[in-house]
Design a protein around this motif. Structure first.
Motif, PDB file in Angstrom:
ATOM      1  N   PHE A 105      -9.806   0.856  -2.513  1.00 35.84           N
ATOM      2  CA  PHE A 105      -9.715  -0.560  -2.865  1.00 35.84           C
ATOM      3  C   PHE A 105      -8.899  -1.345  -1.844  1.00 35.84           C
ATOM      4  O   PHE A 105      -9.077  -2.560  -1.716  1.00 35.84           O
ATOM      5  CB  PHE A 105      -9.134  -0.718  -4.267  1.00 35.84           C
ATOM      6  CG  PHE A 105     -10.159  -0.607  -5.355  1.00 35.84           C
ATOM      7  CD1 PHE A 105     -10.787  -1.729  -5.853  1.00 35.84           C
ATOM      8  CD2 PHE A 105     -10.516   0.631  -5.859  1.00 35.84           C
ATOM      9  CE1 PHE A 105     -11.751  -1.632  -6.840  1.00 35.84           C
ATOM     10  CE2 PHE A 105     -11.469   0.748  -6.852  1.00 35.84           C
ATOM     11  CZ  PHE A 105     -12.098  -0.388  -7.354  1.00 35.84           C
ATOM     12  N   ASP A 106      -8.011  -0.672  -1.137  1.00 36.37           N
ATOM     13  CA  ASP A 106      -7.297  -1.338  -0.044  1.00 36.37           C
ATOM     14  C   ASP A 106      -8.295  -1.790   1.025  1.00 36.37           C
ATOM     15  O   ASP A 106      -8.222  -2.924   1.526  1.00 36.37           O
ATOM     16  CB  ASP A 106      -6.265  -0.385   0.545  1.00 36.37           C
ATOM     17  CG  ASP A 106      -5.427  -1.038   1.632  1.00 36.37           C
ATOM     18  OD1 ASP A 106      -5.203  -2.261   1.566  1.00 36.37           O
ATOM     19  OD2 ASP A 106      -4.982  -0.326   2.550  1.00 36.37           O
ATOM     20  N   THR A 129       0.819  -1.223   0.000  1.00 38.88           N
ATOM     21  CA  THR A 129       0.000   0.000   0.000  1.00 38.88           C
ATOM     22  C   THR A 129       0.847   1.265   0.000  1.00 38.88           C
ATOM     23  O   THR A 129       0.652   2.141  -0.851  1.00 38.88           O
ATOM     24  CB  THR A 129      -0.952   0.007   1.215  1.00 38.88           C
ATOM     25  OG1 THR A 129      -1.763  -1.172   1.185  1.00 38.88           O
ATOM     26  CG2 THR A 129      -1.850   1.232   1.167  1.00 38.88           C
ATOM     27  N   PHE A 147      -2.084 -12.374  -0.762  1.00 36.39           N
ATOM     28  CA  PHE A 147      -2.931 -11.201  -0.520  1.00 36.39           C
ATOM     29  C   PHE A 147      -2.225  -9.922  -0.942  1.00 36.39           C
ATOM     30  O   PHE A 147      -2.830  -9.045  -1.583  1.00 36.39           O
ATOM     31  CB  PHE A 147      -3.300 -11.149   0.960  1.00 36.39           C
ATOM     32  CG  PHE A 147      -3.990  -9.891   1.383  1.00 36.39           C
ATOM     33  CD1 PHE A 147      -5.288  -9.620   0.988  1.00 36.39           C
ATOM     34  CD2 PHE A 147      -3.336  -8.964   2.182  1.00 36.39           C
ATOM     35  CE1 PHE A 147      -5.924  -8.443   1.384  1.00 36.39           C
ATOM     36  CE2 PHE A 147      -3.965  -7.796   2.582  1.00 36.39           C
ATOM     37  CZ  PHE A 147      -5.266  -7.538   2.180  1.00 36.39           C
ATOM     38  N   ILE A 196      -2.228  -9.734  -4.749  1.00 37.96           N
ATOM     39  CA  ILE A 196      -3.546  -9.385  -5.291  1.00 37.96           C
ATOM     40  C   ILE A 196      -3.772  -7.883  -5.187  1.00 37.96           C
ATOM     41  O   ILE A 196      -4.212  -7.221  -6.146  1.00 37.96           O
ATOM     42  CB  ILE A 196      -4.658 -10.161  -4.545  1.00 37.96           C
ATOM     43  CG1 ILE A 196      -4.570 -11.652  -4.860  1.00 37.96           C
ATOM     44  CG2 ILE A 196      -6.035  -9.620  -4.932  1.00 37.96           C
ATOM     45  CD1 ILE A 196      -5.519 -12.512  -4.040  1.00 37.96           C
ATOM     46  N   LYS A 197      -3.473  -7.327  -4.014  1.00 39.55           N
ATOM     47  CA  LYS A 197      -3.618  -5.883  -3.846  1.00 39.55           C
ATOM     48  C   LYS A 197      -2.710  -5.127  -4.811  1.00 39.55           C
ATOM     49  O   LYS A 197      -3.119  -4.124  -5.406  1.00 39.55           O
ATOM     50  CB  LYS A 197      -3.283  -5.484  -2.406  1.00 39.55           C
ATOM     51  CG  LYS A 197      -4.276  -5.928  -1.373  1.00 39.55           C
ATOM     52  CD  LYS A 197      -4.276  -5.020  -0.142  1.00 39.55           C
ATOM     53  CE  LYS A 197      -2.933  -4.862   0.489  1.00 39.55           C
ATOM     54  NZ  LYS A 197      -3.000  -4.026   1.723  1.00 39.55           N
ATOM     55  N   ILE A 210     -11.557  -2.272   0.558  1.00 35.43           N
ATOM     56  CA  ILE A 210     -12.458  -3.280  -0.020  1.00 35.43           C
ATOM     57  C   ILE A 210     -11.786  -4.650  -0.072  1.00 35.43           C
ATOM     58  O   ILE A 210     -12.368  -5.666   0.337  1.00 35.43           O
ATOM     59  CB  ILE A 210     -12.901  -2.845  -1.431  1.00 35.43           C
ATOM     60  CG1 ILE A 210     -13.777  -1.584  -1.352  1.00 35.43           C
ATOM     61  CG2 ILE A 210     -13.667  -3.975  -2.122  1.00 35.43           C
ATOM     62  CD1 ILE A 210     -14.118  -0.987  -2.697  1.00 35.43           C
ATOM     63  N   LEU A 211     -10.549  -4.712  -0.549  1.00 35.51           N
ATOM     64  CA  LEU A 211      -9.852  -5.993  -0.680  1.00 35.51           C
ATOM     65  C   LEU A 211      -9.541  -6.599   0.685  1.00 35.51           C
ATOM     66  O   LEU A 211      -9.626  -7.817   0.862  1.00 35.51           O
ATOM     67  CB  LEU A 211      -8.564  -5.805  -1.488  1.00 35.51           C
ATOM     68  CG  LEU A 211      -8.758  -5.459  -2.964  1.00 35.51           C
ATOM     69  CD1 LEU A 211      -7.421  -5.117  -3.610  1.00 35.51           C
ATOM     70  CD2 LEU A 211      -9.410  -6.619  -3.703  1.00 35.51           C
ATOM     71  N   THR A 212      -9.176  -5.770   1.643  1.00 32.95           N
ATOM     72  CA  THR A 212      -8.911  -6.276   2.990  1.00 32.95           C
ATOM     73  C   THR A 212     -10.163  -6.864   3.598  1.00 32.95           C
ATOM     74  O   THR A 212     -10.141  -7.933   4.220  1.00 32.95           O
ATOM     75  CB  THR A 212      -8.373  -5.152   3.894  1.00 32.95           C
ATOM     76  OG1 THR A 212      -7.174  -4.616   3.309  1.00 32.95           O
ATOM     77  CG2 THR A 212      -8.048  -5.676   5.274  1.00 32.95           C
ATOM     78  N   VAL A 264      -4.079  -5.018  -8.396  1.00 29.42           N
ATOM     79  CA  VAL A 264      -5.207  -4.078  -8.490  1.00 29.42           C
ATOM     80  C   VAL A 264      -4.705  -2.638  -8.446  1.00 29.42           C
ATOM     81  O   VAL A 264      -5.131  -1.788  -9.248  1.00 29.42           O
ATOM     82  CB  VAL A 264      -6.211  -4.338  -7.353  1.00 29.42           C
ATOM     83  CG1 VAL A 264      -7.310  -3.271  -7.345  1.00 29.42           C
ATOM     84  CG2 VAL A 264      -6.834  -5.715  -7.501  1.00 29.42           C
ATOM     85  N   MET A 269     -12.740  -8.095   1.935  1.00 30.57           N
ATOM     86  CA  MET A 269     -13.141  -9.280   1.184  1.00 30.57           C
ATOM     87  C   MET A 269     -12.261 -10.490   1.451  1.00 30.57           C
ATOM     88  O   MET A 269     -12.737 -11.622   1.562  1.00 30.57           O
ATOM     89  CB  MET A 269     -13.124  -8.972  -0.314  1.00 30.57           C
ATOM     90  CG  MET A 269     -14.198  -8.029  -0.790  1.00 30.57           C
ATOM     91  SD  MET A 269     -13.997  -7.629  -2.553  1.00 30.57           S
ATOM     92  CE  MET A 269     -14.037  -9.257  -3.290  1.00 30.57           C
ATOM     93  N   LEU A 270     -10.950 -10.280   1.574  1.00 35.07           N
ATOM     94  CA  LEU A 270      -9.996 -11.383   1.587  1.00 35.07           C
ATOM     95  C   LEU A 270      -9.526 -11.795   2.976  1.00 35.07           C
ATOM     96  O   LEU A 270      -9.057 -12.930   3.155  1.00 35.07           O
ATOM     97  CB  LEU A 270      -8.783 -11.037   0.728  1.00 35.07           C
ATOM     98  CG  LEU A 270      -9.068 -10.753  -0.752  1.00 35.07           C
ATOM     99  CD1 LEU A 270      -7.799 -10.330  -1.471  1.00 35.07           C
ATOM    100  CD2 LEU A 270      -9.674 -11.979  -1.425  1.00 35.07           C
TER     101      LEU A 270
END
Length: 244
Positions: A234-235, A88, A186, A189-190, A237-239, A193, A241-242
């Protein structure tokens, strides 16, 4: 906002069409690898060393208790670097460097009518200019983040030696403790994106510039701001979700 989002999606769909000439695309892709990737190694190296060192010192300071083993410092620093700091923070730095670079490059071509000239020649300018930048970012930025993770962990080890917060042996033991490979997955993936957001948003803003050199400068700033906001959103959102 909805109109701009639609224009963005249309432009990206045009960019992802099959290139007319594979040889020309490969040459531009190699150019973008150097222009966007290799030129960023230096800043990633410097930042990662200090981020890893600061993370280790902060963790050691905040869990300084005889009830907590020293190896927890290495474990916690490793998780912080892999899960958040490298993917990030480094992506935000790259958004500032690469976002302004991409937007100013494409924006300068727009205001000097080079893009118009390419369109008159029948060239898909979105594919010719934007796709190599997106592909290069998707392939090279994850490499930079892996490099950042390794250097950040090394920076934490150096902090143990220089600042003497814990012994280097206990730091290494903590690094190896309770490791889950999904943490790296993880982070990657971040990173993918974030790389797509940086390259595509900056390309769209540069491609849409109207005016002169002043507007190109404003577009560069706008690309950095919007890319950074998108990364933060999106950080989260992805955190969510995953990891939950």
């Amino acid at each position: 906002m909805l109109r701009k989002l639609g224009d963005y999606l249309i432009l990206i769909s045009q960019a992802f069409r099959k290139p007319d000439k594979a040889l020309v695309f490969r040459k531009r892709l190699l150019h973008e690898f150097y222009n966007l990737g290799f030129t960023s190694i230096g800043i990633v190296l410097i930042l990662s060393v200090f981020v890893g060192a600061v993370a280790t010192i902060l963790v050691a300071y905040n869990i300084d208790s005889p009830l907590i083993p020293e190896k927890m410092v290495g474990f916690t620093a490793r998780q912080m670097i892999i899960l958040e700091f490298s993917p990030t923070i480094i992506s935000l730095i790259l958004a500032g460097k690469l976002g302004s670079q991409i937007a100013s490059e494409i924006g300068s071509m727009r205001v000097t009518q080079q893009i118009d000239a390419l369109q008159v020649m029948g060239i898909n300018t979105a594919n010719y200019l934007i796709l190599p930048k997106i592909i290069a970012s998707l392939l090279f930025i994850p490499v930079l983040i892996i490099f950042s993770i390794v250097i950040g962990i090394l920076g934490g080890w150096l902090a143990c030696i220089v600042a003497n917060v814990i012994t280097p042996t206990n730091y290494v033991i903590g690094l190896r403790a309770w490791f889950e490979p999904f943490s790296v997955t993880f982070a990657m993936i971040k990173t993918v994106v974030f790389a797509f957001l940086i390259s595509s948003i900056s390309s769209y803003i540069g491609y849409s510039v109207k005016g002169g050199s002043v507007e190109v400068g404003k577009a560069s700033t706008q690309a950095v701001v919007i890319s950074s906001i998108a990364i933060i959103i999106f950080d989260l959102i992805l955190t969510q979700m995953l990891l939950t």
